[in-house]
Write a protein that holds these residues in place. Structure first.
Motif, PDB file in Angstrom:
ATOM      1  N   GLN A   8       0.793  -1.228   0.000  1.00  0.00           N
ATOM      2  CA  GLN A   8       0.000   0.000   0.000  1.00  0.00           C
ATOM      3  C   GLN A   8       0.828   1.282   0.000  1.00  0.00           C
ATOM      4  N   LEU A   9       2.094   1.211   0.415  1.00  0.00           N
ATOM      5  CA  LEU A   9       2.913   2.423   0.413  1.00  0.00           C
ATOM      6  C   LEU A   9       3.930   2.431  -0.733  1.00  0.00           C
ATOM      7  N   TYR A  10       3.837   1.441  -1.640  1.00  0.00           N
ATOM      8  CA  TYR A  10       4.624   1.455  -2.873  1.00  0.00           C
ATOM      9  C   TYR A  10       6.128   1.537  -2.615  1.00  0.00           C
ATOM     10  N   VAL A  11       6.624   0.706  -1.715  1.00  0.00           N
ATOM     11  CA  VAL A  11       8.063   0.615  -1.455  1.00  0.00           C
ATOM     12  C   VAL A  11       8.487  -0.839  -1.649  1.00  0.00           C
ATOM     13  N   PRO A  12       9.806  -1.124  -1.754  1.00  0.00           N
ATOM     14  CA  PRO A  12      10.260  -2.490  -2.029  1.00  0.00           C
ATOM     15  C   PRO A  12       9.833  -3.497  -0.963  1.00  0.00           C
ATOM     16  N   MET A  13       9.903  -4.773  -1.336  1.00  0.00           N
ATOM     17  CA  MET A  13       9.577  -5.842  -0.396  1.00  0.00           C
ATOM     18  C   MET A  13      10.532  -5.798   0.791  1.00  0.00           C
ATOM     19  N   GLY A  14      10.045  -6.239   1.931  1.00  0.00           N
ATOM     20  CA  GLY A  14      10.889  -6.281   3.110  1.00  0.00           C
ATOM     21  C   GLY A  14      10.844  -5.025   3.950  1.00  0.00           C
ATOM     22  N   ASP A  81     -10.860   0.522  -6.441  1.00  0.00           N
ATOM     23  CA  ASP A  81     -11.858   0.636  -7.508  1.00  0.00           C
ATOM     24  C   ASP A  81     -11.565  -0.327  -8.658  1.00  0.00           C
ATOM     25  N   LYS A  82     -10.277  -0.445  -9.022  1.00  0.00           N
ATOM     26  CA  LYS A  82      -9.922  -1.350 -10.121  1.00  0.00           C
ATOM     27  C   LYS A  82     -10.157  -2.801  -9.740  1.00  0.00           C
ATOM     28  N   ALA A  83      -9.900  -3.146  -8.479  1.00  0.00           N
ATOM     29  CA  ALA A  83     -10.142  -4.515  -8.029  1.00  0.00           C
ATOM     30  C   ALA A  83     -11.635  -4.839  -8.095  1.00  0.00           C
ATOM     31  N   LYS A  84     -12.477  -3.892  -7.696  1.00  0.00           N
ATOM     32  CA  LYS A  84     -13.925  -4.097  -7.777  1.00  0.00           C
ATOM     33  C   LYS A  84     -14.369  -4.239  -9.231  1.00  0.00           C
ATOM     34  N   THR A  85     -13.794  -3.401 -10.097  1.00  0.00           N
ATOM     35  CA  THR A  85     -14.123  -3.471 -11.525  1.00  0.00           C
ATOM     36  C   THR A  85     -13.718  -4.810 -12.116  1.00  0.00           C
ATOM     37  N   PHE A  86     -12.506  -5.266 -11.780  1.00  0.00           N
ATOM     38  CA  PHE A  86     -12.025  -6.539 -12.316  1.00  0.00           C
ATOM     39  C   PHE A  86     -12.871  -7.695 -11.789  1.00  0.00           C
ATOM     40  N   ALA A  87     -13.287  -7.613 -10.531  1.00  0.00           N
ATOM     41  CA  ALA A  87     -14.147  -8.658  -9.966  1.00  0.00           C
ATOM     42  C   ALA A  87     -15.465  -8.732 -10.740  1.00  0.00           C
ATOM     43  N   GLU A  88     -16.013  -7.582 -11.071  1.00  0.00           N
ATOM     44  CA  GLU A  88     -17.258  -7.548 -11.849  1.00  0.00           C
ATOM     45  C   GLU A  88     -17.046  -8.116 -13.249  1.00  0.00           C
ATOM     46  N   MET A  89     -15.899  -7.827 -13.844  1.00  0.00           N
ATOM     47  CA  MET A  89     -15.586  -8.363 -15.171  1.00  0.00           C
ATOM     48  C   MET A  89     -15.480  -9.873 -15.132  1.00  0.00           C
ATOM     49  N   ILE A  90     -14.852 -10.395 -14.092  1.00  0.00           N
ATOM     50  CA  ILE A  90     -14.692 -11.840 -13.952  1.00  0.00           C
ATOM     51  C   ILE A  90     -16.049 -12.512 -13.772  1.00  0.00           C
ATOM     52  N   GLU A  91     -16.893 -11.933 -12.922  1.00  0.00           N
ATOM     53  CA  GLU A  91     -18.214 -12.518 -12.682  1.00  0.00           C
ATOM     54  C   GLU A  91     -19.106 -12.476 -13.908  1.00  0.00           C
ATOM     55  N   ARG A 101     -13.428 -12.346  -3.172  1.00  0.00           N
ATOM     56  CA  ARG A 101     -13.763 -10.968  -3.516  1.00  0.00           C
ATOM     57  C   ARG A 101     -12.742 -10.009  -2.901  1.00  0.00           C
ATOM     58  N   PRO A 102     -12.492  -8.892  -3.574  1.00  0.00           N
ATOM     59  CA  PRO A 102     -11.518  -7.944  -3.030  1.00  0.00           C
ATOM     60  C   PRO A 102     -12.054  -7.180  -1.827  1.00  0.00           C
ATOM     61  N   GLU A 103     -11.254  -7.095  -0.782  1.00  0.00           N
ATOM     62  CA  GLU A 103     -11.560  -6.212   0.339  1.00  0.00           C
ATOM     63  C   GLU A 103     -10.811  -4.891   0.152  1.00  0.00           C
ATOM     64  N   LEU A 104      -9.600  -4.987  -0.384  1.00  0.00           N
ATOM     65  CA  LEU A 104      -8.848  -3.788  -0.772  1.00  0.00           C
ATOM     66  C   LEU A 104      -8.572  -3.891  -2.262  1.00  0.00           C
ATOM     67  N   ASN A 105      -7.322  -4.195  -2.647  1.00  0.00           N
ATOM     68  CA  ASN A 105      -6.995  -4.258  -4.069  1.00  0.00           C
ATOM     69  C   ASN A 105      -6.488  -5.635  -4.501  1.00  0.00           C
ATOM     70  N   ILE A 106      -6.783  -6.657  -3.716  1.00  0.00           N
ATOM     71  CA  ILE A 106      -6.334  -8.012  -4.026  1.00  0.00           C
ATOM     72  C   ILE A 106      -7.541  -8.926  -4.220  1.00  0.00           C
ATOM     73  N   LEU A 107      -7.483  -9.770  -5.251  1.00  0.00           N
ATOM     74  CA  LEU A 107      -8.532 -10.753  -5.482  1.00  0.00           C
ATOM     75  C   LEU A 107      -7.926 -12.006  -6.085  1.00  0.00           C
ATOM     76  N   THR A 108      -8.678 -13.099  -6.062  1.00  0.00           N
ATOM     77  CA  THR A 108      -8.234 -14.334  -6.696  1.00  0.00           C
ATOM     78  C   THR A 108      -9.363 -14.885  -7.559  1.00  0.00           C
ATOM     79  N   TYR A 109      -8.983 -15.578  -8.618  1.00  0.00           N
ATOM     80  CA  TYR A 109      -9.962 -16.165  -9.522  1.00  0.00           C
ATOM     81  C   TYR A 109      -9.296 -17.296 -10.302  1.00  0.00           C
ATOM     82  N   ARG A 110     -10.038 -17.960 -11.138  1.00  0.00           N
ATOM     83  CA  ARG A 110      -9.466 -19.014 -11.973  1.00  0.00           C
ATOM     84  C   ARG A 110     -10.348 -19.264 -13.185  1.00  0.00           C
ATOM     85  N   TYR A 111      -9.765 -19.906 -14.187  1.00  0.00           N
ATOM     86  CA  TYR A 111     -10.550 -20.351 -15.325  1.00  0.00           C
ATOM     87  C   TYR A 111     -11.358 -21.555 -14.861  1.00  0.00           C
ATOM     88  N   CYS A 112     -12.674 -21.472 -15.019  1.00  0.00           N
ATOM     89  CA  CYS A 112     -13.557 -22.557 -14.571  1.00  0.00           C
ATOM     90  C   CYS A 112     -14.856 -22.453 -15.356  1.00  0.00           C
TER      91      CYS A 112
END
Length: 227
Positions: A8-14, A81-91, A101-112
């Motif tokens: 969320q703060l756009y800095v390197p891992m760790g 907003d983009k995560a919500k949009t992508f979730a709608e596109m997937i559905e 479903r995304p709570e912030l900006n992360i979601l998971t899906y699969r081809y099914c």
């Protein structure tokens, strides 16, 4: 409170931090050595895991100074907003399943495929395990092949959804943090994954998947008629 600044703060891992309500509590994680950060020293390295190594926390400080609260607010809101949009596109796509479903900006899906989703909805534990085992191989193939093509990259992870009896399921994992990502790009990613599902390298697996789904649905049909 602990906080991973990488996403969320756009800095390197760790880069992470811990914030204490009472500053004196920081002494609970102090560590000392005779050659450096001796007890009583004002060296801030005594209360960090980094010790005397580079101060990664300065990256957080710099980000807060450069982007400030307003900048981070814009970036984070856009990601949500983009995560919500992508979730709608997937559905909206019958051949894809939104797994989390995304709570912030992360979601998971699969081809099914839609028929497979219908079969999973009524499958018993053994049937669900067989269907998901097949889907795992398909998801892994699509993810690796898409990465190798080099046009787009979507990472993958493994979850244990309760609705599938906690069986380990491989899924695509998306973190929408890039402000340059557009809806068109997201549509292209889904289109390429759908195309890869028809690749000859996975043709036999897809055929087996549909056969198993047909068997589950056929088995359930007489029961439905009797009911």
């Amino acid at each position: 409170m602990t906080f991973d600044a990488h996403k969320q703060l756009y800095v390197p891992m760790g880069v992470g931090l811990v914030v204490f309500r009472d500053p004196s509590l920081a002494s609970a994680v102090e560590h000392h050595a005779q050659y450096i950060i001796r007890k009583g020293s004002r060296d801030l390295g005594s209360t960090t895991l980094e010790g005397s190594r580079p101060g990664m926390s300065m990256l957080i400080h710099s980000g807060l100074k450069i982007l400030a609260r307003e900048g981070y607010e814009i970036l984070i809101d856009q990601g949500i907003d983009k995560a919500k949009t992508f979730a709608e596109m997937i559905e909206a796509e019958p051949d894809f399943e939104l797994v989390t479903r995304p709570e912030l900006n992360i979601l998971t899906y699969r081809y099914c495929p839609e028929k497979v989703q219908e079969a999973l909805a009524i499958a018993d534990p053994l049937q669900a395990e067989k269907l998901n085992t097949c889907l795992n191989r398909i998801t892994k193939f699509i993810q690796k092949t898409q990465r190798e093509r080099g046009k787009a990259f979507v990472s993958r992870t493994r979850l244990e959804p309760a609705r599938y009896y906690n069986f380990p399921c491989i899924v695509f994992r998306v973190v929408l943090a890039n402000p340059l990502t557009t809806k068109e790009i997201l549509a292209d990613i889904l289109a390429e994954q759908r195309e890869l599902s028809r690749d000859e390298g996975i043709e036999d697996e897809i055929s087996i998947l549909h056969q198993m789904a047909d068997a589950v649905l056929k088995q359930a049909t007489p029961n439905a008629r009797q009911a």
